[in-house]
Design an enzyme around this catalytic site. Structure first.
Site, PDB file in Angstrom:
ATOM      1  N   LYS A  89      18.459  32.269  -4.356  1.00 59.53           N
ATOM      2  CA  LYS A  89      18.784  32.910  -5.794  1.00 59.53           C
ATOM      3  C   LYS A  89      20.664  33.160  -5.758  1.00 59.53           C
ATOM      4  O   LYS A  89      21.295  33.033  -7.237  1.00 59.53           O
ATOM      5  CB  LYS A  89      17.441  34.587  -6.812  1.00 59.53           C
ATOM      6  CG  LYS A  89      16.488  33.939  -7.493  1.00 59.53           C
ATOM      7  CD  LYS A  89      16.395  35.190  -7.934  1.00 59.53           C
ATOM      8  CE  LYS A  89      15.001  35.082  -8.633  1.00 59.53           C
ATOM      9  NZ  LYS A  89      14.034  34.251  -7.807  1.00 59.53           N
ATOM     10  N   GLU A 111      19.342  39.342 -17.016  1.00 55.90           N
ATOM     11  CA  GLU A 111      17.705  39.787 -17.572  1.00 55.90           C
ATOM     12  C   GLU A 111      16.937  40.453 -15.849  1.00 55.90           C
ATOM     13  O   GLU A 111      17.188  39.097 -15.183  1.00 55.90           O
ATOM     14  CB  GLU A 111      16.763  39.089 -18.272  1.00 55.90           C
ATOM     15  CG  GLU A 111      16.362  37.940 -18.292  1.00 55.90           C
ATOM     16  CD  GLU A 111      16.958  36.770 -17.743  1.00 55.90           C
ATOM     17  OE1 GLU A 111      18.253  36.509 -18.744  1.00 55.90           O
ATOM     18  OE2 GLU A 111      16.582  36.290 -17.244  1.00 55.90           O
ATOM     19  N   SER A 378      11.390  29.597  -0.105  1.00 53.04           N
ATOM     20  CA  SER A 378      12.659  30.574  -0.857  1.00 53.04           C
ATOM     21  C   SER A 378      13.799  31.745  -0.421  1.00 53.04           C
ATOM     22  O   SER A 378      13.997  32.055  -1.383  1.00 53.04           O
ATOM     23  CB  SER A 378      11.672  30.098  -2.766  1.00 53.04           C
ATOM     24  OG  SER A 378      10.957  30.825  -2.334  1.00 53.04           O
TER      25      SER A 378
HETATM   26  C1  LIG Z   1      12.995  34.102  -7.835  1.00 49.66           C
HETATM   27  C2  LIG Z   1      11.420  33.369  -7.211  1.00 49.66           C
HETATM   28  C3  LIG Z   1      11.315  32.376  -6.492  1.00 49.66           C
HETATM   29  C4  LIG Z   1      11.217  31.303  -8.519  1.00 49.66           C
HETATM   30  O1  LIG Z   1      12.330  31.228  -9.562  1.00 49.66           O
HETATM   31  P1  LIG Z   1      12.473  29.546  -9.389  1.00 49.66           P
HETATM   32  O2  LIG Z   1      13.703  29.767 -10.713  1.00 49.66           O
HETATM   33  O3  LIG Z   1      11.691  28.820  -9.964  1.00 49.66           O
HETATM   34  O4  LIG Z   1      12.486  29.507  -8.289  1.00 49.66           O
HETATM   35  C5  LIG Z   1      10.952  31.759  -6.328  1.00 49.66           C
HETATM   36  N1  LIG Z   1      10.835  32.355  -4.279  1.00 49.66           N
HETATM   37  C6  LIG Z   1      11.917  33.905  -4.914  1.00 49.66           C
HETATM   38  C7  LIG Z   1      11.399  33.988  -3.446  1.00 49.66           C
HETATM   39  C8  LIG Z   1      12.025  34.559  -5.920  1.00 49.66           C
HETATM   40  O5  LIG Z   1      12.671  34.798  -5.376  1.00 49.66           O
END
Ligand SMILES: *Cc1c(COP(=O)(O)O)cnc(C)c1O
Length: 392
Positions: A89, A111, A378
């Site tokens: 993020k 948000e 992610s």
């Molecule tokens: C917010 C988040 C997601 C989901 O958001 P995407 O916009 O689909 O990437 C996935 N993994 C993590 C660790 C997150 O914090």
């Protein structure tokens, strides 16, 4: 690659479904974005913060023990979990705050559902000394108290939203209301490849560094392209970030993993690409969980970051043209995925990323021998340990 068109359309998806008052605003933002995406000084500054502050490039790590267990698949992990604040993020919030600064804005709003985007926004607001208000559903404030505390520690104000279901979609409505009222000094940071044009393309642009790096790193390691890309899909930013650089490489198969929650045949899931229909949410058209009256349904997933009833319009487009395939992994399979990565590699993945890991065994069954896959890891799982400790 001509998508989106100048109206922000990915075929019939995307666009700008907002009140008249927001149109000039979005047009302004689009103008600035189009200019800055080609501006060498801006790009240099963005790269600087990605590298020196966030920790890029992230490693592309060959998961040997995991691969051995899966037999047919050689698994590379794109380690977004190693970034500052613990997920991908930060790539996007850094990009957007640099735009806000260039536009002369002094106040940031966002948000947040689970609080992760709120934390990433509060972080960069502190970094640049800008005021920051985060809208969050009252229900979510209860459930995610640790992230609320983090945001406050970082100097942000957390504004409780008590309307509707008191969750993410209500917080989005309040944030938009604030934006319309305070547009002269305020910049709205959206957390995924969603929202009205130009947000989906702008966020994609900031996150596409994931795929650009991965492509280069994979070529160095394997002297070819990967067979598969695999990533979880909430709003769709980490997956689109990985996918985008490979769009024209037709032999690279892309798989997005949605959250099946308690099951796709219950109403308790977050899988609009598997079970939704086209509709408008948050200012753009895409696949959406809605009832027969067009009321947006409340999504469910064990992963708070996947708990979103919509999805970015570019994913609806990828699905329509069959450039990517979208599967779903339920809560139990995601927990199994989390345990699998913990025990084979010593890495605790975020519950969201665990959905991608949770699909690997199924993928290994359908893949030819000696196939390769890049999985977008992610985020890290520290934030989830407390909430799943009673389940494991
Ligand atoms: C917010 C988040 C997601 C989901 O958001 P995407 O916009 O689909 O990437 C996935 N993994 C993590 C660790 C997150 O914090």
């Amino acid at each position: 690659m001509t998508k989106p068109d100048k109206f922000g359309h990915f075929d019939e998806f995307g666009g700008r479904y907002v009140p008249e008052t927001l149109m000039t605003l979005l047009a302004d933002l689009e103008r600035v974005f189009v200019r800055l995406r080609k501006d060498a000084a801006f790009q240099r500054e963005f790269r600087f913060y990605l590298q020196e502050y966030a920790g890029r490039p992230t490693n592309l790590y060959l998961a040997k023990r995991l691969s051995a267990q899966l037999k047919t698949l050689k698994v590379y992990l794109k380690r977004e979990d190693l970034l500052h604040t613990g997920s991908h993020k930060i790539n996007n919030t850094l990009g957007q705050i640099l735009i806000a600064k260039r536009m002369g804005k002094t106040r940031i709003i966002a948000e947040t559902g689970a609080g992760q985007h709120g934390v990433a926004t509060a972080t960069v607001a502190a970094l640049f000394g800008l005021r920051c208000d985060i809208y969050m559903g009252a229900e979510d404030i209860e459930r995610q108290s640790l992230n609320v505390y983090r945001m406050k520690l970082l100097g942000a104000r957390v504004v409780p939203v008590t309307s509707g279901s008191k969750t993410l979609k209500d917080a989005m409505n309040e944030a938009i209301r604030d934006w319309v009222t305070n547009v002269a000094n305020t910049f709205y940071v959206i957390g995924s490849v969603a929202g009205p044009h130009p947000y989906p393309v702008m966020v994609r642009e900031f996150q596409s560094v994931i795929g650009q790096e991965a492509k280069r790193q994979f070529a160095q390691a394997e002297k070819r392209l990967p067979d598969y890309l695999l990533a979880c899909v909430g709003g769709g930013s980490n997956s689109m970030g990985l996918f985008h650089a490979f769009f024209s490489d037709k032999n690279v198969k892309m798989i997005g993993v949605e959250a099946a929650g308690l099951g796709l045949d219950t109403l308790k899931h977050s899988a609009p690409l598997n079970r939704g229909t086209a509709g408008v949410l948050h200012g753009s058209k895409s696949d959406l969980l809605q009832d027969s009256d067009g009321q947006v349904r409340v999504a469910h997933s064990i992963a708070a970051g996947l708990d979103y009833p919509g999805v970015g319009p570019e994913h609806s487009y990828y699905k329509k043209i069959k450039r990517a395939e979208y599967v779903a992994v339920d809560d139990k399979e995601a927990i199994a995925g989390m345990k699998l990565l913990c025990k084979t590699e010593g890495i605790i993945p975020a519950m969201e990323s665990s959905h991608a890991i949770g699909y690997l065994e199924k993928l290994a069954k359908r893949a030819k021998k000696n196939s390769t896959v890049i999985v977008c890891l992610s985020g890290r799982g520290d934030k989830d340990v407390q909430s799943i400790k009673d389940i494991i």
